[in-house]
Design a protein around this motif. Structure first.
Motif, PDB file in Angstrom:
ATOM      1  N   GLY A  63       0.784  -1.229   0.000  1.00 34.29           N
ATOM      2  CA  GLY A  63       0.000   0.000   0.000  1.00 34.29           C
ATOM      3  C   GLY A  63       0.814   1.276   0.000  1.00 34.29           C
ATOM      4  N   ARG A  64       2.063   1.202  -0.376  1.00 37.56           N
ATOM      5  CA  ARG A  64       2.964   2.344  -0.234  1.00 37.56           C
ATOM      6  C   ARG A  64       2.508   3.602  -0.981  1.00 37.56           C
ATOM      7  N   TYR A  65       1.827   3.454  -2.084  1.00 34.18           N
ATOM      8  CA  TYR A  65       1.377   4.610  -2.858  1.00 34.18           C
ATOM      9  C   TYR A  65      -0.124   4.838  -2.769  1.00 34.18           C
ATOM     10  N   GLY A  66      -0.827   3.924  -2.126  1.00 35.49           N
ATOM     11  CA  GLY A  66      -2.274   4.051  -2.052  1.00 35.49           C
ATOM     12  C   GLY A  66      -2.960   3.728  -3.354  1.00 35.49           C
ATOM     13  N   LYS A  67      -2.214   3.132  -4.298  1.00 36.65           N
ATOM     14  CA  LYS A  67      -2.764   2.769  -5.598  1.00 36.65           C
ATOM     15  C   LYS A  67      -2.276   1.378  -5.982  1.00 36.65           C
ATOM     16  N   LEU A  68      -3.175   0.591  -6.565  1.00 42.21           N
ATOM     17  CA  LEU A  68      -2.842  -0.764  -6.992  1.00 42.21           C
ATOM     18  C   LEU A  68      -3.425  -1.018  -8.370  1.00 42.21           C
ATOM     19  N   LEU A  84     -11.338 -11.528  -5.955  1.00 44.59           N
ATOM     20  CA  LEU A  84     -11.892 -10.173  -5.938  1.00 44.59           C
ATOM     21  C   LEU A  84     -12.143  -9.700  -4.511  1.00 44.59           C
ATOM     22  N   THR A  85     -12.652 -10.585  -3.688  1.00 48.23           N
ATOM     23  CA  THR A  85     -12.887 -10.236  -2.281  1.00 48.23           C
ATOM     24  C   THR A  85     -11.575  -9.966  -1.574  1.00 48.23           C
ATOM     25  N   LEU A  86     -10.561 -10.770  -1.866  1.00 47.48           N
ATOM     26  CA  LEU A  86      -9.245 -10.571  -1.269  1.00 47.48           C
ATOM     27  C   LEU A  86      -8.670  -9.215  -1.671  1.00 47.48           C
ATOM     28  N   ILE A  87      -8.824  -8.842  -2.929  1.00 51.60           N
ATOM     29  CA  ILE A  87      -8.342  -7.541  -3.385  1.00 51.60           C
ATOM     30  C   ILE A  87      -9.046  -6.416  -2.639  1.00 51.60           C
ATOM     31  N   ARG A  88     -10.364  -6.513  -2.525  1.00 56.28           N
ATOM     32  CA  ARG A  88     -11.110  -5.476  -1.804  1.00 56.28           C
ATOM     33  C   ARG A  88     -10.668  -5.374  -0.352  1.00 56.28           C
ATOM     34  N   ASP A  89     -10.545  -6.504   0.305  1.00 52.59           N
ATOM     35  CA  ASP A  89     -10.153  -6.501   1.714  1.00 52.59           C
ATOM     36  C   ASP A  89      -8.725  -5.985   1.896  1.00 52.59           C
ATOM     37  N   LYS A  94      -4.763  -2.009   3.666  1.00 50.22           N
ATOM     38  CA  LYS A  94      -3.547  -1.257   3.359  1.00 50.22           C
ATOM     39  C   LYS A  94      -3.827   0.195   2.994  1.00 50.22           C
ATOM     40  N   GLN A  95      -5.062   0.603   3.138  1.00 43.54           N
ATOM     41  CA  GLN A  95      -5.489   1.970   2.827  1.00 43.54           C
ATOM     42  C   GLN A  95      -5.178   2.347   1.380  1.00 43.54           C
TER      43      GLN A  95
END
Length: 243
Positions: A63-68, A84-89, A94-95
């Motif tokens: 989550g270092r940049y807040g973008k994935l 998909l659920t894992l990505i959302r969580d 990681k904000q």
């Protein structure tokens, strides 16, 4: 992909819109008829195996940049629901406030529900479509993209970002620059990919690539809205660590 190909599935993009990126694996592209693409070979029908692989790749995200950015060999609809659920969580943990996916035109009517799955949790979603060129005749006759629309405004209506493909016989300096300018006019970001040798019958044209590097690349290399991949692994994922 070949059983001996073990690609890198996590990387960090530090230039232009810094973000983390993962290359996940899904059930496979549902279009699968693009004449220039063999990326679709990176798939499995085994949802459990895909989820295990995807979980391993996503474990690197901090989550270092807040973008994935999440890519796979098709559309986000080809990823299993557990992934998909894992990505959302993970984004919530990681904000990560901004999430990027890819999607083929044929899934455009499914996008609102997939967006809502993340936006309802407060995550901004950006969707990238591979148009390759806005010359519709070239796009369908030569590339077989399966986009039954000629108006860039209509194509862009459900998407935020666009991928273009250059380095093909028949493309010119004028057509390539026109494609980039059209992309910038209708989309938030443009990602330019240069054609590289692969297992398909579509081959890169050295003269067109030379023209791009000499006359187009200098115009856009520093544009913050334009990513240019001189090689399709320039984002760091997809590379074979054994080579």
């Amino acid at each position: 992909m070949s059983d001996t190909f073990d690609p890198v599935r996590y990387s960090i993009i530090t230039e232009k819109n810094p973000r983390e990126i993962v290359m996940l694996r899904g059930s496979g592209c549902k279009w699968r008829r693009c004449k220039f693409c063999d990326y679709h070979l990176d798939f499995s029908r085994d949802k459990s195996a895909n989820y295990a692989l995807n979980r391993s790749a996503l474990a690197h995200v901090d989550g270092r940049y807040g973008k994935l950015e999440v890519i796979n060999s098709g559309s986000l609809m080809d990823l299993d629901q557990n992934t998909l659920t894992l990505i959302r969580d993970l984004c919530l943990e990681k904000q990560i406030r901004e999430l990027h996916f890819e999607c083929h035109w044929i899934h455009r009517n499914e996008l609102p529900a997939y967006r809502a799955f993340f936006t309802d949790a407060g995550i901004t979603v950006k969707i990238k479509i591979g148009v390759e060129t806005f010359d519709a005749a070239f796009r369908e006759r030569i590339l077989g993209k399966g986009i039954d629309e000629t108006d860039p405004a209509v194509i862009a209506a459900g998407f935020d970002e666009v991928c273009l493909l250059f380095g093909l016989t028949g493309q010119t300096v004028a057509s390539m620059r026109g494609d980039i300018e059209t992309g910038l006019a209708y989309f938030e970001r443009v990602c330019v990919n240069l054609m590289v040798e692969n297992s398909t019958s579509v081959k890169p044209d050295a003269a067109v690539l030379s023209d791009f590097m000499a006359q187009i690349y200098p115009l856009y290399r520093d544009d913050p809205r334009v990513d240019i991949l001189l090689n399709n692994t320039d984002f760091g994922v997809g590379k074979d660590p054994n080579t």
